[in-house]
Design a protein around this motif. Structure first.
Motif, PDB file in Angstrom:
ATOM      1  N   ALA A 229       0.798  -1.253   0.173  1.00 14.99           N
ATOM      2  CA  ALA A 229      -0.045   0.004  -0.040  1.00 14.99           C
ATOM      3  C   ALA A 229       0.819   1.262  -0.069  1.00 14.99           C
ATOM      4  N   ARG A 230       1.988   1.319   0.771  1.00 15.46           N
ATOM      5  CA  ARG A 230       2.871   2.295   0.836  1.00 15.46           C
ATOM      6  C   ARG A 230       3.361   2.556  -0.589  1.00 15.46           C
ATOM      7  N   GLY A 231       3.874   1.351  -1.081  1.00 19.33           N
ATOM      8  CA  GLY A 231       4.492   1.520  -2.418  1.00 19.33           C
ATOM      9  C   GLY A 231       3.549   2.153  -3.478  1.00 19.33           C
ATOM     10  N   ILE A 232       2.363   1.859  -3.505  1.00 24.07           N
ATOM     11  CA  ILE A 232       1.392   2.361  -4.440  1.00 24.07           C
ATOM     12  C   ILE A 232       1.019   3.891  -4.192  1.00 24.07           C
ATOM     13  N   ASN A 233       1.023   4.262  -2.943  1.00 24.93           N
ATOM     14  CA  ASN A 233       0.864   5.668  -2.621  1.00 24.93           C
ATOM     15  C   ASN A 233       1.994   6.260  -3.119  1.00 24.93           C
ATOM     16  N   TYR A 234       3.180   6.009  -2.932  1.00 27.88           N
ATOM     17  CA  TYR A 234       4.452   6.678  -3.428  1.00 27.88           C
ATOM     18  C   TYR A 234       4.487   6.613  -4.910  1.00 27.88           C
ATOM     19  N   LEU A 235       4.120   5.578  -5.444  1.00 25.36           N
ATOM     20  CA  LEU A 235       4.034   5.430  -7.024  1.00 25.36           C
ATOM     21  C   LEU A 235       3.278   6.567  -7.709  1.00 25.36           C
ATOM     22  N   SER A 236       1.880   6.539  -7.017  1.00 19.84           N
ATOM     23  CA  SER A 236       0.852   7.399  -7.469  1.00 19.84           C
ATOM     24  C   SER A 236       1.405   9.008  -7.336  1.00 19.84           C
ATOM     25  N   ASP A 237       2.050   9.297  -6.196  1.00 22.57           N
ATOM     26  CA  ASP A 237       2.539  10.747  -6.194  1.00 22.57           C
ATOM     27  C   ASP A 237       3.571  10.838  -7.202  1.00 22.57           C
ATOM     28  N   GLU A 238       4.236  10.121  -7.453  1.00 25.18           N
ATOM     29  CA  GLU A 238       5.404  10.023  -8.512  1.00 25.18           C
ATOM     30  C   GLU A 238       4.703  10.291  -9.743  1.00 25.18           C
ATOM     31  N   ILE A 239       3.795   9.403 -10.206  1.00 25.87           N
ATOM     32  CA  ILE A 239       2.822   9.458 -11.489  1.00 25.87           C
ATOM     33  C   ILE A 239       2.418  10.812 -11.682  1.00 25.87           C
ATOM     34  N   ARG A 240       1.759  11.380 -10.750  1.00 25.57           N
ATOM     35  CA  ARG A 240       1.203  12.789 -10.706  1.00 25.57           C
ATOM     36  C   ARG A 240       2.006  13.742 -11.056  1.00 25.57           C
ATOM     37  N   LYS A 241       3.086  13.717 -10.351  1.00 22.98           N
ATOM     38  CA  LYS A 241       4.119  14.900 -10.656  1.00 22.98           C
ATOM     39  C   LYS A 241       4.799  14.620 -12.194  1.00 22.98           C
ATOM     40  N   ASN A 242       5.001  13.463 -12.339  1.00 25.31           N
ATOM     41  CA  ASN A 242       5.569  13.036 -13.969  1.00 25.31           C
ATOM     42  C   ASN A 242       4.302  13.773 -14.933  1.00 25.31           C
ATOM     43  N   MET A 243       3.221  13.268 -14.621  1.00 19.34           N
ATOM     44  CA  MET A 243       2.295  13.594 -15.662  1.00 19.34           C
ATOM     45  C   MET A 243       2.016  15.253 -15.808  1.00 19.34           C
ATOM     46  N   ARG A 244       2.331  15.864 -14.888  1.00 21.83           N
ATOM     47  CA  ARG A 244       2.246  17.188 -14.679  1.00 21.83           C
ATOM     48  C   ARG A 244       3.468  17.884 -15.526  1.00 21.83           C
ATOM     49  N   GLN A 245       4.465  17.294 -15.208  1.00 26.42           N
ATOM     50  CA  GLN A 245       5.742  17.801 -15.979  1.00 26.42           C
ATOM     51  C   GLN A 245       5.436  17.095 -17.299  1.00 26.42           C
ATOM     52  N   GLU A 246       5.010  16.164 -17.727  1.00 28.35           N
ATOM     53  CA  GLU A 246       4.798  15.958 -19.104  1.00 28.35           C
ATOM     54  C   GLU A 246       3.599  16.845 -19.889  1.00 28.35           C
ATOM     55  N   GLU A 247       2.778  17.331 -19.220  1.00 25.77           N
ATOM     56  CA  GLU A 247       2.008  18.053 -19.656  1.00 25.77           C
ATOM     57  C   GLU A 247       2.579  19.404 -20.064  1.00 25.77           C
ATOM     58  N   TRP A 248       3.264  19.804 -19.115  1.00 24.92           N
ATOM     59  CA  TRP A 248       4.335  21.142 -19.446  1.00 24.92           C
ATOM     60  C   TRP A 248       4.954  20.897 -20.602  1.00 24.92           C
ATOM     61  N   TYR A 249       5.989  19.852 -20.532  1.00 20.37           N
ATOM     62  CA  TYR A 249       6.807  19.484 -21.827  1.00 20.37           C
ATOM     63  C   TYR A 249       6.179  19.466 -23.116  1.00 20.37           C
ATOM     64  N   ARG A 250       4.753  18.826 -23.100  1.00 15.95           N
ATOM     65  CA  ARG A 250       4.263  18.419 -24.207  1.00 15.95           C
ATOM     66  C   ARG A 250       3.564  19.982 -24.732  1.00 15.95           C
ATOM     67  N   ALA A 251       3.025  20.654 -23.978  1.00 13.46           N
ATOM     68  CA  ALA A 251       2.595  22.023 -24.023  1.00 13.46           C
ATOM     69  C   ALA A 251       3.782  22.864 -24.625  1.00 13.46           C
ATOM     70  N   VAL A 252       4.835  23.007 -24.306  1.00 14.80           N
ATOM     71  CA  VAL A 252       6.169  23.715 -24.591  1.00 14.80           C
ATOM     72  C   VAL A 252       6.383  23.018 -26.071  1.00 14.80           C
ATOM     73  N   PHE A 253       6.551  21.828 -26.084  1.00 12.95           N
ATOM     74  CA  PHE A 253       7.008  20.889 -27.454  1.00 12.95           C
ATOM     75  C   PHE A 253       5.939  21.304 -28.375  1.00 12.95           C
ATOM     76  N   SER A 254       4.706  21.112 -28.178  1.00 11.61           N
ATOM     77  CA  SER A 254       3.842  21.376 -29.323  1.00 11.61           C
ATOM     78  C   SER A 254       3.599  22.924 -29.770  1.00 11.61           C
ATOM     79  N   GLY A 255       4.022  23.838 -28.836  1.00 13.57           N
ATOM     80  CA  GLY A 255       3.953  25.122 -29.149  1.00 13.57           C
ATOM     81  C   GLY A 255       5.103  25.677 -29.770  1.00 13.57           C
ATOM     82  N   ILE A 256       6.236  25.008 -29.943  1.00 12.43           N
ATOM     83  CA  ILE A 256       7.437  25.418 -30.714  1.00 12.43           C
ATOM     84  C   ILE A 256       6.919  25.590 -32.319  1.00 12.43           C
TER      85      ILE A 256
END
Length: 596
Positions: A229-256
């Motif tokens: 359970a602790r592992g799933i909670n940690y992975l969920s937090d990391e995935i949320r962070k990576n998803m936010r970063q991926e959205e920022w990168y995708r927006a920047v990448f697509s806007g070039i």
């Protein structure tokens, strides 16, 4: 339902318990059978040994069959056994199961296994089907006396053993049934208790699998489930962070605005932005990698191959590449992707500078054309002015002619400057058009009136064909007047001086009004048709300049018509004339609002 862990665990536990109980049942059955048989053997053996001791001395009248059979019947009835007396020759002289009258017809028993073994080792035993009494029997035999005078054999039906075994099995089966039922119930409860936290973890993982990372799994234990359970909670937090970063990168990448291609160390395309996907026809959602051979332009393949093979770096190198928009001039820059000092791939940046280079070419051509057009009248004005200053001014005859030439060249120069200024304002987009309802026939008639002197001078025949109920067009009246004047002026200039004819037709097609100006002039060669609307382009440069043309009239017409959301085209054949057609939208309130 079978996919639930609790049910599956319950089934597994139940099967384990079932097979364990079944195995125990069958093994215990065999053990019971062996124990019962062993007990009967021991009891039968003791009775047999006891009677062997009692008959150690041969009784009197033993050879009398009636005496021997009576003794066998008595002992068999008391012990509930089959008692048989057999002589050394194998003949039956007494049997508790047979009457004395049939003993003489009984088969000789000398070759019976238990008799044979008793004669040899002093004790014989065998289980078989008895043809005499027609049932399975357990036989035991011992010799009597020393020296042996007869064989004593005891036998017990095996079915008695089975009946006893059946009674014992019934008791065991009842006990095993309740034990099995209780064990299954305990297994299901245990499986449900074990599966509840796993089910909560599975539900949380399912939500995260579908992109729902809300909520936190409560952790109240330190066992393996708590760690999971602790592992799933940690992975969920990391995935949320990576998803936010991926959205920022995708927006920047697509806007070039530049096209970007990212390749791996093998030179395969791994990532592209939307601009590159459209330009080079590369799938933006590629599965893993895109091989270079699938690129449409071989030049682009060679560039990427060369960069990877030679580990070279490009900095603003200009190359012509075939794209979905046609051949474009690309300014290419590359940047290696390094990880721990090793090359993991390359980033290619493609900047489309085609428009910039075209604008530079247009500017150079424009400057060159304007300079050339200005040089001719200025040279003429300068030459005639110098001639006048050198003394020709005192010659009234020549002075007047020279001044007329200077005046004509000045007018040509003024017209050129005005056309250049008009074209510059039109192309810049700074002109604000005032669209309204305009009667195209009135514009044509007013311009024909202005050109009447030139028309009458050349004897040109004017033919007008206007359809009835012709609607007004949506246009800026002043700029539409420029379009009609330029087209009519060109037609008047280039028709024949003897049999000149200009036909003007105006008619409606769907939501547009079409104006066609057809003349029987010198015509335009097919090679010139595609360039006739370019700046300073003339079909007959000498004649055009002689007639006062600047080479900008048709370019101005084209830009004004496009601004009116219309279309201009030309059809022509050499020495047979030309037809210029202008298509303009019909006036309506909605069209006016859209244009404004």
């Amino acid at each position: 339902m079978l996919s639930r862990v609790s049910v599956r665990l319950g089934i597994v536990f139940g099967l384990i318990i079932f097979f364990t109980v079944a195995l125990s049942y069958f093994s215990q059955g065999r053990l019971i059978n062996e124990l019962l048989l062993k007990g009967i053997r021991q009891e039968l053996g003791r009775e047999l040994r006891l009677n062997q001791l009692l008959l150690e001395n041969e009784p009197a009248n033993w050879k009398d069959p009636e005496t021997a059979d009576r003794w066998a019947d008595t002992v068999g009835r008391v012990l509930d056994l089959r008692v048989t007396l057999v002589t050394l020759d194998g003949w039956v002289i007494g049997d508790s199961y047979l009457s004395p009258f049939v003993l003489g017809s009984v088969e000789n028993h000398r070759h019976r296994p238990e008799i044979q073994e008793a004669m040899k080792v002093g004790y014989g035993e065998h289980i078989r089907y008895s043809e005499t009494v027609r049932e399975n029997m357990l036989y035991m035999a011992v010799p009597l006396g020393d020296p042996v005078y007869a064989i004593l054999r005891f036998a017990k039906p095996v079915q008695d053993i089975g009946a006893l075994e059946s009674e014992v099995r019934k008791g065991i089966e009842a006990a095993l049934f309740w034990a099995l039922l209780f064990s299954l119930l305990a297994g299901v409860i245990t499986a449900f208790i074990l599966a509840r936290p796993l089910q909560r973890l599975a539900n949380a993982a399912e939500k995260r699998l579908h992109g729902d990372f809300s909520g936190v799994i409560p952790v109240h234990r330190n066992d393996e489930i708590g760690k999971l359970a602790r592992g799933i909670n940690y992975l969920s937090d990391e995935i949320r962070k990576n998803m936010r970063q991926e959205e920022w990168y995708r927006a920047v990448f697509s806007g070039i605005r530049e096209a970007i291609i990212v390749t791996n160390a093998a030179g395969e395309i791994m990532l592209v932005n939307p601009v590159a996907s459209r330009l080079f026809r590369i799938e933006s959602a590629m599965p893993l990698s895109w091989p270079l051979r699938r690129l449409s332009d071989s030049r682009l393949q060679d560039i990427i191959d060369d960069v990877h093979e030679n580990r070279s770096t490009l900095l603003k190198e200009e190359v012509e590449i075939a794209t979905a928009k046609g051949t474009r001039i690309m300014q290419i820059s590359t940047m290696p992707v390094l990880k721990e000092g090793r090359s993991e791939g390359t980033v290619f940046v493609f900047n489309d500078i085609t428009r910039l280079r075209n604008l530079e070419r247009v500017r150079r051509d424009f400057v060159s054309s304007v300079s050339h057009e200005l040089r001719t009248p200025l040279t003429s004005i300068k030459g005639y002015t110098e001639t006048l200053l050198e003394g020709a001014m005192y010659d009234p005859e020549h002075a007047a002619a020279f001044l007329q030439i200077i005046h004509k060249e000045s007018e040509q120069l003024t017209a050129l400057v005005n056309d250049v200024l008009d074209l510059s304002r039109i192309e810049s987009g700074r002109i604000r058009y005032t669209f309204a309802s305009v009667d195209l026939r009135g514009v044509i008639d007013s311009n024909l009136a202005l050109l009447r002197q030139s028309i009458e001078k050349k004897g040109i025949r004017i033919e007008r064909h206007y359809r009835k109920d012709l609607p007004d067009v949506l246009a800026d009246a002043s700029y539409l007047d420029i379009v009609v004047r330029n087209l009519l002026d060109n037609a008047v200039k280039y028709v024949d001086d003897v049999n000149g004819r200009i036909r003007i037709s105006v008619f409606r097609t769907n939501a547009d009004v079409v104006m066609e100006i057809d003349d029987n002039g010198i015509g335009i060669a097919p090679a010139d048709l595609d360039r006739i609307f370019e700046r300073f382009y003339r079909v007959d440069k000498a004649r055009s300049r002689q007639l006062g043309g600047t080479g900008l009239g048709l370019a101005i017409v084209k830009h004004i018509v496009i601004a009116h959301k219309g279309h201009v085209a030309v059809r022509s054949r050499i020495n047979q004339g030309s037809t210029f057609s202008v298509t303009l939208p019909v006036f309506c309130a909605e069209a006016k609002n859209n244009n404004n």
